[in-house]
Write a protein that holds these residues in place. Structure first.
Motif, PDB file in Angstrom:
ATOM      1  N   ARG A  61      52.841  44.546  96.682  1.00  0.00           N
ATOM      2  CA  ARG A  61      51.957  45.484  97.374  1.00  0.00           C
ATOM      3  C   ARG A  61      50.919  44.727  98.188  1.00  0.00           C
ATOM      4  N   HIS A  64      44.368  45.416  97.769  1.00  0.00           N
ATOM      5  CA  HIS A  64      43.570  46.647  97.757  1.00  0.00           C
ATOM      6  C   HIS A  64      42.102  46.302  97.977  1.00  0.00           C
ATOM      7  N   CYS A  88      44.870  57.063  89.021  1.00  0.00           N
ATOM      8  CA  CYS A  88      45.686  56.095  89.776  1.00  0.00           C
ATOM      9  C   CYS A  88      46.489  56.718  90.916  1.00  0.00           C
ATOM     10  N   PRO A  89      47.223  57.822  90.712  1.00  0.00           N
ATOM     11  CA  PRO A  89      47.978  58.388  91.838  1.00  0.00           C
ATOM     12  C   PRO A  89      47.091  58.913  92.962  1.00  0.00           C
ATOM     13  N   ALA A  92      46.388  55.856  94.856  1.00  0.00           N
ATOM     14  CA  ALA A  92      47.632  55.125  95.137  1.00  0.00           C
ATOM     15  C   ALA A  92      47.513  53.653  94.739  1.00  0.00           C
TER      16      ALA A  92
END
Length: 155
Positions: A61, A64, A88-89, A92
């Motif tokens: 990924r 962040h 968390c979702p 993302a």
């Protein structure tokens, strides 16, 4: 094949002895391209800083970078009682990333939730009836380690 003199500095007994020179292997195109990118790393960083930020990073990924809005959102959602798995979702991110970047916000939000629950219990305990007695008993057990099975204190 031509002969190359052995290095006499390493082995003085081999002075004048020659060994056959092995032809260089052909490098695959992939290695040539990889070598080109490593050689041009300095130039790449100069002209494309965002692309060449981590030239040795393999897949995965992207990094962040939390914003102020995300930090506030995590704090509010935690204070409302949402778990890390539920937050968390929304952002993302993985749970590990959430804990890494938002530890202070998670702690502040859970402290606010705990304070709100304690105030609600104290309000219930201040009332009359069976609910007040249960709330008082729960507060004594949870906060002060009280148990009805402990022996009475010595005087």
């Amino acid at each position: 094949m031509s002969a190359v003199p052995a290095k006499a500095a390493h082995a003085p007994h081999l002075r004048g002895v020659t060994k056959p020179q092995v032809p260089a292997r052909k490098r695959p195109a992939r290695n040539l391209i990889r070598g080109f990118f490593f050689a041009s790393e300095k130039i790449g960083r100069e002209f494309f800083p965002s692309v060449m930020e981590h030239p040795k990073r393999k897949g995965g990924r992207p990094a962040h970078y939390p914003s102020v809005t995300d930090r506030r959102l995590v704090e509010v959602l935690t204070a409302e009682g949402l778990s890390q798995r539920e937050i968390c979702p929304i952002l993302a991110v993985s749970p590990k990333t959430l804990r890494l970047h938002y530890r202070e916000e998670l702690d502040r939000g859970s402290a606010r939730l705990e304070a709100a629950l304690a105030m609600h219990l104290y309000r219930l305990a201040a009332g009359n009836g069976a609910i007040a007695l249960r709330a008082t008993t729960f507060i004594l057990k949870a906060r002060f380690g009280w148990s009805p099975y402990l022996p009475p204190p010595r005087s």
